[in-house]
Design a protein around this motif. Structure first.
Motif, short mmCIF file in Angstrom:
data_model
loop_
_atom_site.label_atom_id
_atom_site.label_comp_id
_atom_site.label_asym_id
_atom_site.label_seq_id
_atom_site.Cartn_x
_atom_site.Cartn_y
_atom_site.Cartn_z
N ARG A 71 0.84 -1.20 0.00
CA ARG A 71 0.00 0.00 0.00
C ARG A 71 0.87 1.24 0.00
O ARG A 71 2.06 1.18 0.27
CB ARG A 71 -0.94 -0.01 1.21
N CYS A 72 0.23 2.34 -0.30
CA CYS A 72 0.97 3.61 -0.32
C CYS A 72 1.37 3.96 1.11
O CYS A 72 0.66 3.65 2.06
CB CYS A 72 0.08 4.71 -0.90
N VAL A 73 2.51 4.60 1.25
CA VAL A 73 2.95 4.97 2.60
C VAL A 73 2.08 6.10 3.17
O VAL A 73 1.99 6.30 4.37
CB VAL A 73 4.44 5.43 2.65
N THR A 76 -3.48 8.93 3.49
CA THR A 76 -4.62 9.55 2.84
C THR A 76 -4.79 9.05 1.41
O THR A 76 -5.78 9.34 0.75
CB THR A 76 -4.47 11.08 2.81
N CYS A 77 -3.82 8.29 0.93
CA CYS A 77 -3.88 7.79 -0.45
C CYS A 77 -4.40 6.36 -0.44
O CYS A 77 -4.04 5.57 0.44
CB CYS A 77 -2.48 7.84 -1.05
N ASP A 78 -5.30 6.00 -1.39
CA ASP A 78 -5.84 4.64 -1.31
C ASP A 78 -5.22 3.65 -2.30
O ASP A 78 -5.83 2.66 -2.63
CB ASP A 78 -7.38 4.59 -1.44
N TRP A 79 -4.04 3.90 -2.76
CA TRP A 79 -3.39 2.92 -3.66
C TRP A 79 -3.07 1.63 -2.89
O TRP A 79 -2.46 1.64 -1.83
CB TRP A 79 -2.10 3.49 -4.25
N ARG A 80 -3.58 0.51 -3.43
CA ARG A 80 -3.35 -0.80 -2.82
C ARG A 80 -2.99 -1.78 -3.92
O ARG A 80 -3.44 -1.63 -5.06
CB ARG A 80 -4.62 -1.36 -2.16
N GLU A 100 -5.80 5.01 -7.34
CA GLU A 100 -4.64 5.63 -7.99
C GLU A 100 -3.86 6.32 -6.89
O GLU A 100 -4.40 6.67 -5.85
CB GLU A 100 -5.11 6.67 -9.01
N HIS A 101 -2.58 6.50 -7.12
CA HIS A 101 -1.82 7.30 -6.16
C HIS A 101 -2.32 8.75 -6.29
O HIS A 101 -2.05 9.42 -7.27
CB HIS A 101 -0.33 7.25 -6.48
N SER A 102 -3.09 9.18 -5.27
CA SER A 102 -3.57 10.55 -5.32
C SER A 102 -2.51 11.49 -4.75
O SER A 102 -2.55 12.69 -4.92
CB SER A 102 -4.87 10.67 -4.53
N CYS A 103 -1.56 10.87 -4.06
CA CYS A 103 -0.51 11.67 -3.44
C CYS A 103 0.53 12.04 -4.49
O CYS A 103 1.13 11.17 -5.10
CB CYS A 103 0.16 10.86 -2.33
N SER A 104 0.67 13.32 -4.73
CA SER A 104 1.72 13.70 -5.67
C SER A 104 2.93 14.09 -4.84
O SER A 104 3.50 15.15 -5.00
CB SER A 104 1.25 14.86 -6.54
ZN ZN Z 1 -0.06 7.16 -2.93
#
Ligand code: ZN
Length: 370
Positions: A71-73, A76-80, A100-104
């Motif tokens: 998962r994303c570190v 708040t991002c829901d990439w799994r 999607e990685h919403s974290c830029s």
């Molecule tokens: Zn992410």
């Protein structure tokens, strides 16, 4: 003295080849469900490559021999992502990819957490192959230009060790292969001589491990050494030097001198250290295989263990067939330690050289008698 890892297995046919590395060259622009991989290592490599390229971070939440959940570190991002080993196809598959990685997340560190040493080792494999002595700063610079990150010295060092291991096998495997290599050399190199000693292997509880023995000592020489010695001066110089790789030990070498005063190596051994036992092992086989002739002059330092081994019955060296003298350089060094006088040290060496030529002459005369 020896590490238990020095085990040499003569019986076990099981052979874990060290070269089970992954040949993943690509770093994908996208991941998709149904994507397949040959190994778990390959899944990790592709996940790493993807994240390093995008400047994103992931962490492994679950990892088992048949499953990886990542998962994303960023909470708040829901990439799994979920990859599993499929028994039917015998392949790893990306089963689930959600969000999607919403974290830029902009790169704030110089290094990247997913840029691990295993990943780096694959990237530098060709470099290490062409130059095994490649420096760590060169590796750091290479990763900087290839991936855009400045990795730590430690990580670069570990990556280099891993690459060397992937290319040449690990230390344990090398010791394991030693008997096979030596017997191959005996089979294919005419006149090659090897004498090896092993000892029983004990586990940490002190119990003997059956079917395994541990490397102890090895002596070897080549036919050209044996043949060439007959044309050298009748002197044999022996000395030892510490090994300072991963495993300790001592390399013993015997050299002769040819008519042009050039050093001519005649025998070698790897032993546990300069013990009387080890010197006996070396001197005994040296006499038996390389220089059985009488009238030789054996030169060494004043190490008690050499004197001991030389004098011991069965060494092959006796006052009747040889003379044992001490190397003038060592005597001069000892002289310096006591008197710290460079001028006199030179005089000592000159005196020794003069005596040595005399001794050589005498030895040569005796030698010619036979
Ligand atoms: Zn992410």
């Amino acid at each position: 003295m020896h590490n238990v890892d020095l085990q040499t297995d003569f019986t076990d046919p099981e052979y874990r080849h060290a070269l089970d590395h992954v040949d993943v060259e690509y770093s994908p622009d996208s991941l998709f469900e149904g994507m397949t991989f040959n190994t778990k290592e390959e899944v990790q490599h592709v996940l790493n490559a993807y994240h390093i390229k995008k400047g994103l971070y992931y962490r492994v939440e679950k990892s088992s021999p048949t499953l990886i959940v990542a998962r994303c570190v960023n909470s708040t991002c829901d990439w799994r992502c979920r990859a599993a080993f499929i028994t039917k196809s015998q392949k790893w598959e990306l089963r689930k990819l959600s969000g999607e990685h919403s974290c830029s997340s902009p790169i704030i560190t110089q290094d990247h957490v997913n840029l691990g040493y295993v990943y780096i080792s694959k990237s530098i494999l060709p470099l290490v192959e062409s130059d095994p002595s490649i420096s760590i700063p060169t590796i750091i610079a290479h990763i900087k230009s290839a991936e855009g990150y400045t990795i730590s010295y430690r990580k670069a060092w570990m990556a280099k060790q891993k690459a060397i291991e992937d290319l040449h096998g690990n230390w344990e495997q090398s010791y394991h292969d030693l008997p096979k290599l030596l017997s191959a050399m005996s089979g294919f190199l005419n006149g090659f001589v090897v004498e090896k000693q092993t000892r029983p292997l004990y586990n940490q509880q002190g119990e003997m491990v059956h079917h395994y023995v541990q490397f102890h000592r090895v002596f070897w020489t080549f036919k050209p050494c044996i043949d060439g010695f007959k044309y050298c001066k009748p002197i044999v110089q022996v000395d030892g030097t510490f090994l300072y790789g991963k495993y300790k030990g001592t390399l013993l070498v015997a050299v002769a001198q040819d008519g042009n005063n050039k050093i001519f190596p005649i025998a070698f051994a790897i032993v546990e250290g300069e013990t009387a036992e080890a010197w006996f092992f070396f001197l005994h086989y040296l006499k038996r295989h390389v220089c059985p002739q009488d009238g030789l002059c054996l030169i060494s330092d004043r190490h008690e263990s050499i004197k001991n081994a030389y004098a011991r019955q069965g060494s092959g060296w006796t006052p009747e067939n040889s003379v044992h003298v001490f190397c003038i350089r060592h005597i001069a060094q000892n002289f310096m330690r006591h008197f710290k006088n460079t001028e006199r040290k030179k005089l000592i060496i000159n005196m020794g050289m003069y005596l040595a030529s005399l001794i050589t002459l005498i030895c040569f005369t005796i030698f010619q008698h036979y």
